[in-house]
Design an enzyme around this catalytic site. Structure first.
Site, PDB file in Angstrom:
ATOM      1  N   THR A 164       7.889  80.408 105.608  1.00 48.58           N
ATOM      2  CA  THR A 164       8.390  79.794 104.367  1.00 48.58           C
ATOM      3  C   THR A 164       8.983  80.830 103.410  1.00 48.58           C
ATOM      4  OG1 THR A 164       6.660  78.143 104.569  1.00 48.58           O
ATOM      5  CG2 THR A 164       7.705  78.335 102.413  1.00 48.58           C
ATOM      6  N   GLY A 192      11.136  76.431 101.004  1.00 51.09           N
ATOM      7  CA  GLY A 192      10.059  75.457 101.236  1.00 51.09           C
ATOM      8  C   GLY A 192      10.105  74.930 102.653  1.00 51.09           C
ATOM      9  N   ARG A 250       0.532  71.091 113.486  1.00 50.05           N
ATOM     10  CA  ARG A 250       0.357  69.781 112.833  1.00 50.05           C
ATOM     11  C   ARG A 250      -0.858  69.049 113.379  1.00 50.05           C
ATOM     12  NH1 ARG A 250       6.785  69.194 112.935  1.00 50.05           N
ATOM     13  NH2 ARG A 250       7.016  70.651 111.188  1.00 50.05           N
ATOM     14  N   HIS A 252     -20.024  59.996  93.847  1.00 51.55           N
ATOM     15  CA  HIS A 252     -20.929  60.986  93.251  1.00 51.55           C
ATOM     16  C   HIS A 252     -20.914  60.927  91.718  1.00 51.55           C
ATOM     17  CE1 HIS A 252     -21.287  62.889  97.195  1.00 51.55           C
ATOM     18  NE2 HIS A 252     -22.193  63.704  96.709  1.00 51.55           N
ATOM     19  N   GLY A 263     -20.273  61.821  87.948  1.00 53.84           N
ATOM     20  CA  GLY A 263     -20.124  63.121  87.311  1.00 53.84           C
ATOM     21  C   GLY A 263     -20.465  64.274  88.247  1.00 53.84           C
ATOM     22  N   GLU A 294       2.091  72.909 106.244  1.00 58.18           N
ATOM     23  CA  GLU A 294       2.342  72.577 107.665  1.00 58.18           C
ATOM     24  C   GLU A 294       3.303  71.385 107.787  1.00 58.18           C
ATOM     25  OE1 GLU A 294       1.357  74.621 109.852  1.00 58.18           O
ATOM     26  OE2 GLU A 294      -0.005  75.735 108.579  1.00 58.18           O
TER      27      GLU A 294
END
Lengths: 562, 562
Positions: free
Chosen positions: B289, B294, B423, B517, B519, B542
């Protein structure tokens, strides 16, 4: 109104009217679903039975929130059309928003239709009538949606808020403060997990930030004649744009504590405390949640035991944000030893304590009491720190029981009333955070080139930006509307609806903001990464999403269902 | 097969068959949408024209991924039914998963139906046929869904994977390592942003973790006769459970680099490098990259210029994970000065560099070249560090051009081929992370009491846990299936599909894990908060979600559409 603007309004009216007709049909489906649930329950919507419909009721509550969003943004488009020469952008923004919401609403009905006995024909009549098809064909069109994104980028915005002049003045003065003072400090406060510095607090005290919900006669900036939630909303939005935790959330606690004392306190308590809270001296904190109770306030065990001249507090509280820096805490405690009283055994106290910057502290009273606190490290929402607190025989004098002797046992109701303002304020925090993410995304999408052109030129990016823009507009309009309702002493359910909607919208907006930034969005050097982790707290605190959807909204919808 | 199991299989077959019939109808809607898009484009699916359908194509690609998920989990349920006395749980898990996916799929079609000329009748025929209604009524039933959640909790799992014995042995040995060695270190590595320590790396070298995709004759553990992607998948899943970045992601780089050298390298390069990579000495990194490119690999500008005895590398790379600690980098560089060649002007190099623990480094070569690196601070995925690199006349000898002189210009194709394995491996990473979140959520939901009972007893919590369980099962089955395809030299598109599906599933699973969960989920002291920030990287790296969906999947679907 000139002829030209009238003709513009005429041109706009059909689409808005169509959208309203379709939304009314969706509202009817919702009503019919609610009736079906109520009938299955034999009309008994008490806790345990209701829990058998949690999955359905969650969807129904979210549908209600989304219908509220749709109505609010349509009102906005109509007001724009009535007042302006050109309101094409506002029209498209509103109608695309409603179209997108309709697809999501239909999916919710498809999910629950078997459980709520909805006919496919009724669903089709609402979503696939010729009118609906025409509307959806027009406003789901990817080119039309992308064009909303393109216009949002060109205008750098999501429509005009059209506030009254006094609110515009407040908004722009806090906007300037946000940009000039808070924004440059926000990243450092987050990454180094610092406490909000006096550089931010001192000018906010001067600007009256802590007295927004306190009437003028008690040193605040609300009119004596009534309340002014809109000022609180616009200031929250502007401050949250720069930092959720180091600015926008500073208002939450005086909002809640001020309300509790104003509505529940004795005259002496109001006169003593409201001016101090309004002045931001001392700063305040809220200590309601218990480690083992969470949103289940009625189950709490924190005790206040009568003693000579006052009460001794014993027990733990958690997620008490700003409990270190604050000089007074609003503490909900069980004043009756009879546990079976549930939420009827709770009372509210104003508890003084020393202020500290430290993330861990222990204070000892001459009376022998001890208060210990430790900040909980969190992935975001940093700047005020949320503490776990341990009270060991901490003494508070009689005068600190809010409302005095006769208010014993009324703490829960008062807390709920005060928290409604906190929910609206939280929606405004979500809104400000979204706006920051939206603006940062536009900036990046214009600048970043990929596969030969700017990101901002791609249809998929534009559609995401359009979605951000209309989510923001819907949140803006909903918060304004709820502010007005609350000024009139109503709007408790709507405060929950806007919180439900805005917090989810902030999650998805910041998610997409990160996605559009690609790898840079995941870097702590880019503000959207902070917006993303900050946004995650919104659906958890100030009434967890599930609690609001099921215990507040769905319950009330079912209560009034026919 | 005994009579009893046959009767169980018989009982299962109808629902699975119904689900398959409905999925086939959905697949037909997808095919019809693809044909409509292709026809609108006059059959020309080259980049620019295709971009006018990004919004639609994104939905079509995600639909394909979801259909793939549905087929995979149905195969699973059928295999369970054929082999077991009782496979009721697996049946419900699979059918509820498909039912939930159908609601989502319908919403995607409702969104794009006007743009792709789908008739309401055709949609209704697929989703509201008597068969579909019967199936959906059964498997959208909140009590049935909640029961899947309840069973998942009781079993502490999401069905049995039924791997071959050799894979079970590998899985359990890495599971033990993950639990005993990695898990206790994971929180500290994340919170202090440390580099993966030798405590983790050394035993992984011994266990052959870096040679999973390298044939035995080159020192790896893949059979000489072919590839063994499944071993790579199961090891990745087990390691990612304990830590995405400090364990599961260690495999990504040798997977990609090993593939590139194995498929593209000369005999000498294979013999020299593959045994070293397999031994984890040196560790490797990938530098593909560029800051300004990108996911747009073809637009890169990083240059390799011929010089005496080799090449000089100049330019920047970014998001080069583990580039500090690694001793060799796989570098994609432009070897032809002719920019108009696009991705045809790129070649791959094996670049040696010193290994360092430092987050910033500068290395000078005797030949005069300089390599500078700086780690990018990120909200999660911490442990390996992702670097921005600057190469200034960095010299590499001729022998480091992968495939030698004649492979010049083939770097892009080789990279894409090597990335397909990346991937699949990333989908397995997502899967491991989800599993960690799922298991932690079950633990918490059983223990946490609210409104008088354990969280795990509430319908809405159970429905969320059920959703987690079937998402996990679908990801497991998809990764297994893609592994097999890739062993056979195919499955490039499926690798993208499973990545698309698994990364989104990991985002929503970790989101709900945090929500359940409350907080505590937002506290850095609870592992789900780490899973949440870690999961956010998955749809970005990826192959960014949009790039995979539009440029890989939709493009291929349209190419083969009739």
């Amino acid at each position: 109104m000139t002829n030209t603007s009238a003709s513009s309004a005429d041109a706009i009216t059909p689409s808005v009217n169509h959208a309203r007709t379709i939304l009314a049909a969706v509202q009817a489906l919702l009503a019919s679903s609610l009736s079906a649930v109520k009938a299955s329950l034999g009309g008994d919507i008490s806790g345990d039975r209701l829990d058998r419909y949690q999955v359905v009721n969650y969807e129904l509550a979210m549908l209600k929130a989304e219908i509220f969003a749709g109505e609010s943004i349509l009102d906005y488009a109509e007001r724009c059309a009535a007042g302006e020469l050109h309101a094409d952008f506002e029209l498209s923004l509103a109608c695309c928003s409603v179209a997108d919401g309709l697809v999501k609403a239909r999916a919710r009905f498809e999910k629950i239709k078997y459980a709520t006995d909805l006919d496919d024909q009724d669903i089709a009549a609402a979503f696939s009538s010729p009118l609906a098809r025409g509307f959806l064909r027009q406003y789901l069109d990817p080119d039309v949606v992308a064009n909303v994104g393109r216009e949002a980028i060109a205008r750098g915005g999501f429509g005009q808020s059209k506030l009254a002049e006094d609110k515009e003045i407040i908004a722009s003065s806090f906007a300037r403060f946000s940009d000039d003072i808070v924004a440059p400090l926000a990243e450092k406060i987050h990454r180094a997990d610092l406490t909000v510095p006096e550089e931010i607090l001192a000018p906010l005290r001067d600007m009256g930030c802590f007295g927004l919900s306190i009437p003028e006669r008690f040193g605040g900036t609300s009119p004596n004649s009534g309340e002014d939630h809109l000022a609180m909303v616009v200031v929250t939005q502007e401050l949250s744009r720069a930092s959720l935790a180091a600015a926008g959330s500073l208002i939450t606690r005086p909002e809640i504590m001020g309300k509790a004392i104003y509505h529940g306190g004795t005259d002496e308590q109001r006169e003593k405390w409201l001016p101090k809270i309004a002045a931001g001296e001392p700063l305040c904190g809220i200590a309601v949640t218990e480690p083992d109770a969470g949103s289940d306030v009625a189950a709490m065990r924190f005790k206040a035991t009568p003693c000579a001249g006052g009460w001794k507090l014993n027990g733990s509280k958690t997620w008490s944000t700003f409990a270190g820096k604050s000089g007074i805490l609003l503490v909900l405690a069980r004043t009756s030893p009879d546990l079976s009283l549930g939420h009827k055994g709770l009372s509210l106290f104003i508890v003084e304590k020393p202020s500290t910057q430290d993330k861990e502290f222990t204070f000892n009273q001459t009376e022998g009491g001890t208060l210990t606190g430790a900040a909980i490290p969190t992935i975001g929402y940093r700047g005020m720190h949320s503490f776990t607190l341990f009270f060991d025989d901490w003494f508070v004098p009689d005068e600190c029981l809010i409302g005095g002797e006769e208010a014993q046992g009324k703490g829960f109701y008062l807390t709920m009333k005060a928290f409604a303002g906190g929910r609206l304020q939280t929606a405004a925090r979500a809104d400000g955070l979204m706006r920051a993410a939206f603006e940062e995304t536009i900036r990046y999408a214009l600048e970043r080139r990929v596969f030969g052109q700017a990101l901002s030129e791609y249809q998929l990016t534009l559609a995401k930006i359009a979605q951000m823009a209309w989510s923001l507009r819907a949140c803006h309009e909903m918060t304004y509307r709820v502010a007005k309702l609350m000024d009139d002493g109503i709007g408790q359910i709507e405060a929950s609806l806007v919180k439900l909607f805005a917090c989810r919208a902030a999650e998805s907006t910041t998610r997409e903001a990160v996605q559009i930034h690609g790898g840079m969005g995941y870097s702590e050097e880019t503000p959207v990464s902070r917006y993303y982790v900050d946004a995650r707290v919104l659906s958890i605190f100030e009434g967890a999403e599930e609690t609001l959807a099921l215990k507040v909204v769905a319950k009330e919808l079912l209560r009034t269902a026919t």
